[in-house]
Design an enzyme around this catalytic site. Sequence first.
Site, short mmCIF file in Angstrom:
data_model
loop_
_atom_site.label_atom_id
_atom_site.label_comp_id
_atom_site.label_asym_id
_atom_site.label_seq_id
_atom_site.Cartn_x
_atom_site.Cartn_y
_atom_site.Cartn_z
N ALA A 208 9.66 -11.49 -1.53
CA ALA A 208 9.63 -12.18 -2.82
C ALA A 208 9.84 -13.68 -2.63
CB ALA A 208 10.71 -11.61 -3.74
N HIS A 279 3.91 -7.91 -1.09
CA HIS A 279 5.34 -8.21 -0.98
C HIS A 279 6.14 -7.28 -1.88
CE1 HIS A 279 6.40 -10.09 -4.90
NE2 HIS A 279 5.11 -10.38 -4.95
N CYS A 280 7.42 -7.15 -1.54
CA CYS A 280 8.39 -6.50 -2.43
C CYS A 280 9.54 -7.48 -2.52
CB CYS A 280 8.79 -5.13 -1.91
SG CYS A 280 9.30 -5.08 -0.17
N GLN A 281 10.77 -7.04 -2.51
CA GLN A 281 11.88 -7.99 -2.56
C GLN A 281 12.16 -8.59 -1.19
OE1 GLN A 281 15.38 -7.10 -4.97
NE2 GLN A 281 16.71 -7.80 -3.32
#
Length: 375
Positions: A208, A279-281
């Site tokens: 992120a 993406h993720c976190q």
Amino acid sequence: MVTVDELREMDCSVLKRLMNRDENGGGAGGSGSHGALGLLSGGKCLLLDCRPFLAHSAGYIRGSVNVRCNTIVRRRAKGSVSLEQILPAEEEVRARLRSGLYSAVIVYDERSPRAESLREDSTVSLVVQALRRNAERTDICLLKGGYERFSSEYPEFCSKTKALAAIPPAVPPSTAESLDLSCSSCGTPLHDQGGPVEILPFLYLGSAYHAARRDMLDALGITALLNVSSDCPNHFEGHYQYKCIPVEDNHKADISSWFMEAIEYIDAVKDCRGRVLVHCQAGISRSATICLAYLMMKKRVRLEEAFEFVKQRRSIISPNFSFMGQLLQFESQVLATSCAVEETGRGELESNFKGPGNRKGEGKERHGSKDYSKF
């Protein structure tokens, strides 16, 4: 069995001259990404890399196509592979082979010096047998000394994994505050604040934090983002294309039900000559899982190979236990289609995986019996 009489041999210097002629405009046009070279005996030539996926990914002769012949394919094939199995995603190449449009196919492995040194169960032997059955009018040649000799003598005609690009400078505090990078939904450990990594020329993996860095995205030529989270914001919706997959990073989440949708989105960006950041976190579990699924589906490789490939580029990846189980189930579906025609296999995959939530509550108990320690 492949014998000297059946399989011709080619010196590295001959291949070099062919490639040099092609680069200088003396050869016919290739078939785009499918690896056709210039002219050989009056017709087009195809170069097949018979080494494992990870070896090909680390370095290969330019224009070559990597065949798929892993242990699962071998076991299912029972000693006789088909073009659909060794070239599952290369429909145009298969059609050209069957139509006799290649006058020659050059095969190479890591270092085999002569045809007579090949084992009957080697990948080269199995590939040659498949070519003999489906491309009878095509000459087949073994590159003497394989990739090892050719890359040593002519490195300028080889491609190797490039080093990671330099990381842009850190965001000034004032800019960070304006992007609200300190919020819990986008907080990323300091050690994760490098840059997104290139998985494929059009596919990047990151966090992120990276998704909130417009300077970083523009420097990489990113045109689209795939947000694999339910709480990370899309900071630049007026500038990039976005798609969200609202999956939590826990053992109850069914991320596999999103695999096909995510793969189709990545392909759509690729077809438009764009680049997508997944993406993720933290860029560790959810987004890594999507990238692994994409590699398994499009490159027809095992989870173990895809995992090692991605980990070499982003060492901190670690999909949660449940996601690894879902990826193993996806592996069995993907590699099973390597024993059938590509289009038939795709329909079967879509019926099993496409659409969120169509597998909720299924298969969770089976995940616990797998051994993921090797990953």
